[in-house]
Motif scaffolding. Structure first.
Motif, short mmCIF file in Angstrom:
data_model
loop_
_atom_site.label_atom_id
_atom_site.label_comp_id
_atom_site.label_asym_id
_atom_site.label_seq_id
_atom_site.Cartn_x
_atom_site.Cartn_y
_atom_site.Cartn_z
N VAL A 61 55.89 -9.83 25.25
CA VAL A 61 55.56 -10.52 26.45
C VAL A 61 55.52 -9.21 27.45
O VAL A 61 54.46 -9.04 28.23
CB VAL A 61 56.30 -11.70 26.95
CG1 VAL A 61 55.95 -11.99 28.28
CG2 VAL A 61 55.84 -12.89 25.81
N LYS A 65 51.99 -6.70 29.01
CA LYS A 65 51.65 -6.70 30.31
C LYS A 65 51.79 -5.36 30.86
O LYS A 65 51.31 -5.09 32.19
CB LYS A 65 52.72 -7.69 31.19
CG LYS A 65 52.84 -8.95 30.47
CD LYS A 65 52.50 -9.78 31.50
CE LYS A 65 52.90 -11.53 30.82
NZ LYS A 65 52.57 -11.62 29.51
N PRO A 146 48.05 -7.50 33.11
CA PRO A 146 49.13 -8.62 33.33
C PRO A 146 48.49 -9.80 33.40
O PRO A 146 48.94 -10.98 32.62
CB PRO A 146 49.77 -8.41 34.49
CG PRO A 146 49.62 -6.99 34.87
CD PRO A 146 48.39 -6.61 34.24
N SER A 149 47.10 -10.66 29.82
CA SER A 149 48.28 -11.00 28.85
C SER A 149 48.67 -12.23 29.11
O SER A 149 48.84 -13.40 28.31
CB SER A 149 49.17 -10.02 29.08
OG SER A 149 50.30 -10.40 28.20
N THR A 150 48.72 -12.73 30.51
CA THR A 150 49.24 -14.03 30.57
C THR A 150 48.44 -15.22 30.08
O THR A 150 48.96 -16.31 29.67
CB THR A 150 49.33 -14.28 32.10
OG1 THR A 150 50.53 -13.02 32.58
CG2 THR A 150 50.10 -15.45 32.62
N ASP A 153 48.99 -15.73 26.49
CA ASP A 153 50.24 -16.08 26.36
C ASP A 153 50.06 -17.64 26.29
O ASP A 153 50.42 -18.56 25.59
CB ASP A 153 51.52 -15.54 27.06
CG ASP A 153 51.51 -14.21 26.39
OD1 ASP A 153 51.22 -13.71 25.33
OD2 ASP A 153 52.37 -13.45 27.29
#
Length: 196
Positions: A61, A65, A146, A149-150, A153
């Motif tokens: 994680v 990011k 970021p 990536s969020t 996820d």
């Protein structure tokens, strides 16, 4: 059929983040009655496996990011995400979940085939993710990493939960992702044509 949707959803989720579906499956098998893993995959619920997966998830994680580090992470994950996809597809198609009560009807002794199918699905997702991430990083000078990536996820968590609890919705979720990707590509093409 539900077994295929469960396994596919888990494998696609592993293509986005290898550790989320593994950890969710392990936690659900260990601490709830929602998921019963087949004997060959019961080790996913062991305490030490859950700790290792938790640590690897935190590293993933954070690394995903940071611009430039996310690219190195994607290169390393080219081997890990497909392997995780194979594991979760094989474990998912053989698990007893609220939607799947007779997993033996799908894969009885063909765990190798299930692993290969999951590996292919996760690899496909991973390659698409890595390619899209490169475009995001280049077009936003790394600022979008970021955010992307969020979103990845959250998509991985959502897809994992849907695959286990309501596998039919995996089709809807994947269709929505495909529509979003197609729209993003067409917008990018329009911007290119306007700039030339």
């Amino acid at each position: 059929m539900l077994e295929v949707l469960t396994g596919s959803g888990l494998a696609f989720a592993a293509g986005l983040n290898a550790y989320i579906p593994l950890l969710v499956m392990g936690l659900l098998a260990r601490f709830t009655d929602i998921l019963e893993l087949p004997a060959a995959w019961a080790w996913l619920g062991d305490d030490w496996v859950l700790v290792v997966l938790g640590v690897l998830l935190v590293i993933e994680v954070v690394a995903d990011k940071i611009p430039a580090v996310d690219h190195v992470n994607d290169v390393l994950q080219t081997f890990i995400r497909p392997t995780a996809g194979g594991i979760v597809f094989a474990a998912g198609t053989g698990s007893v979940t609220p939607a799947v009560t007779d997993p033996a009807s799908f894969f009885t002794s063909e765990a190798g085939i299930a692993f290969i199918v999951g590996l292919f699905l996760a690899l496909t997702t991973h390659v698409a993710k890595a390619g899209a991430r490169s475009v995001v990083n280049l077009s936003t000078a790394g600022v979008g990493a970021p955010v992307a990536s969020t979103v990845e996820d959250v998509s991985s968590v959502t897809l994992t939960i849907l695959a286990i609890l309501v596998p039919v919705l995996v089709l809807v979720f994947i269709a929505m992702l495909v529509v979003v990707v197609i729209r993003m590509r067409s917008q990018r093409r329009r911007r290119r044509s306007l700039s030339t």
